[in-house]
Design a protein around this motif. Sequence first.
Motif, PDB file in Angstrom:
ATOM      1  N   ALA A 298     -81.387 -76.805 -55.348  1.00 43.29           N
ATOM      2  CA  ALA A 298     -81.232 -75.618 -56.189  1.00 43.29           C
ATOM      3  C   ALA A 298     -80.738 -74.439 -55.371  1.00 43.29           C
ATOM      4  O   ALA A 298     -79.897 -73.658 -55.834  1.00 43.29           O
ATOM      5  CB  ALA A 298     -82.557 -75.284 -56.880  1.00 43.29           C
TER       6      ALA A 298
ATOM      7  N   LEU B 212     -83.804 -82.008 -60.417  1.00 47.98           N
ATOM      8  CA  LEU B 212     -84.019 -80.650 -59.953  1.00 47.98           C
ATOM      9  C   LEU B 212     -85.112 -79.953 -60.768  1.00 47.98           C
ATOM     10  O   LEU B 212     -85.322 -80.250 -61.936  1.00 47.98           O
ATOM     11  CB  LEU B 212     -82.722 -79.841 -60.024  1.00 47.98           C
ATOM     12  CG  LEU B 212     -81.823 -79.919 -58.776  1.00 47.98           C
ATOM     13  CD1 LEU B 212     -81.289 -81.333 -58.580  1.00 47.98           C
ATOM     14  CD2 LEU B 212     -80.671 -78.932 -58.875  1.00 47.98           C
TER      15      LEU B 212
ATOM     16  N   LEU C 245     -83.737 -73.917 -61.916  1.00 46.76           N
ATOM     17  CA  LEU C 245     -82.496 -73.855 -62.690  1.00 46.76           C
ATOM     18  C   LEU C 245     -82.508 -72.681 -63.664  1.00 46.76           C
ATOM     19  O   LEU C 245     -81.459 -72.076 -63.926  1.00 46.76           O
ATOM     20  CB  LEU C 245     -82.295 -75.167 -63.448  1.00 46.76           C
ATOM     21  CG  LEU C 245     -82.047 -76.399 -62.573  1.00 46.76           C
ATOM     22  CD1 LEU C 245     -82.048 -77.667 -63.412  1.00 46.76           C
ATOM     23  CD2 LEU C 245     -80.727 -76.271 -61.811  1.00 46.76           C
TER      24      LEU C 245
END
Length: 344
Positions: free
Chosen positions: A110, A132, A137
């Motif tokens: 990330a 992820l 995010l």
Amino acid sequence: MSDMRKTPTIQDVARFAKVSTATVSRALSSPERVSLGTRDRVSEAIRVTGYTLNQAARSLRQRAAKTILVALPDIRNGFFSSILDAIEREATNRGYSVLVANLYLGHESARRLEGYLFSNRADGLLLLDGSLDPQALRVLTTAPHSFPMVVACEDIPNAGFHRVLTDNQVAAERATRHLIDLGHRRIGHLVGPENNVVARERNAGFVSALRQAGIEPNPQWLIRGNFEMQAGFAAAARFMTLSERPTAVFAANDESAIGFLSGLRQQGIECPRDISIVGFDDLEVAAHYRPALTTMRQPRETLGRLAAETLIDLLEDDGTTRSAMHIVLNCELIVRGSTAPLAQ
């Protein structure tokens, strides 16, 4: 006396920049349609007036690179080749370039994506990796940054992102039912990586199909793998140690299925004489292996094209006005020589 200054408006920006409100709107939504000098004046007006400064200033930079970032878990995996090709073609047709980030290199995924996006090297993210952290995010996809993002291939469930996926669980059910319809009742599964969302969905489909047919899954016939050919080859050795062996196996992907076939052949087990095998993906090699592999064909080209199309539509829509889209594509059962009716 208290400060009663009103919130700055787009009209304030237009007056300061000495342009129309339509020009300010165009500079924010389609900066490529505005001259650099005008864009700079609007940017300065936003700074001075304080008009939604972070979001509007980011919008002025948005699409300046005319590039989308494609992030995938392992660029060495041939599964992604036709997806990347379709993404590149769609992006080129729309006037965008493609930047590829390989996330295989560690746990700072990330943060690496932040580096690409915050440096204005890319305008939006097409994510092909479901591993992820959703919270990381959301830092990218919500204000003040609000970079448009589309998740493809590997789902991030319940995260509220735009998604373009294939029907992994339903397709795995169909693959397993194909073996059941051929008369097989002792059916094993070459499972994908434990923490991978695609592997979990395909395992769920396998179990569902068995139970719908009144068959209880045998834990000893669930052989763990990692989507790689070498893991499939190693699984064949474990298969040979079973006191009672399945007559058919559903493999979580084609690479592990082909490795499994190769390992069994070295042990004198022939397919489909002694065992039937179904894979998943329909890689190019699947049709040319011997026996040719029965598999679930993912519409990879369509998936790549739609994912790129969706992301670019969001970019050109400023990426902020649409509710989360969820596009699911169907897989197709391709029957070849690796499956046959149960020998009586």
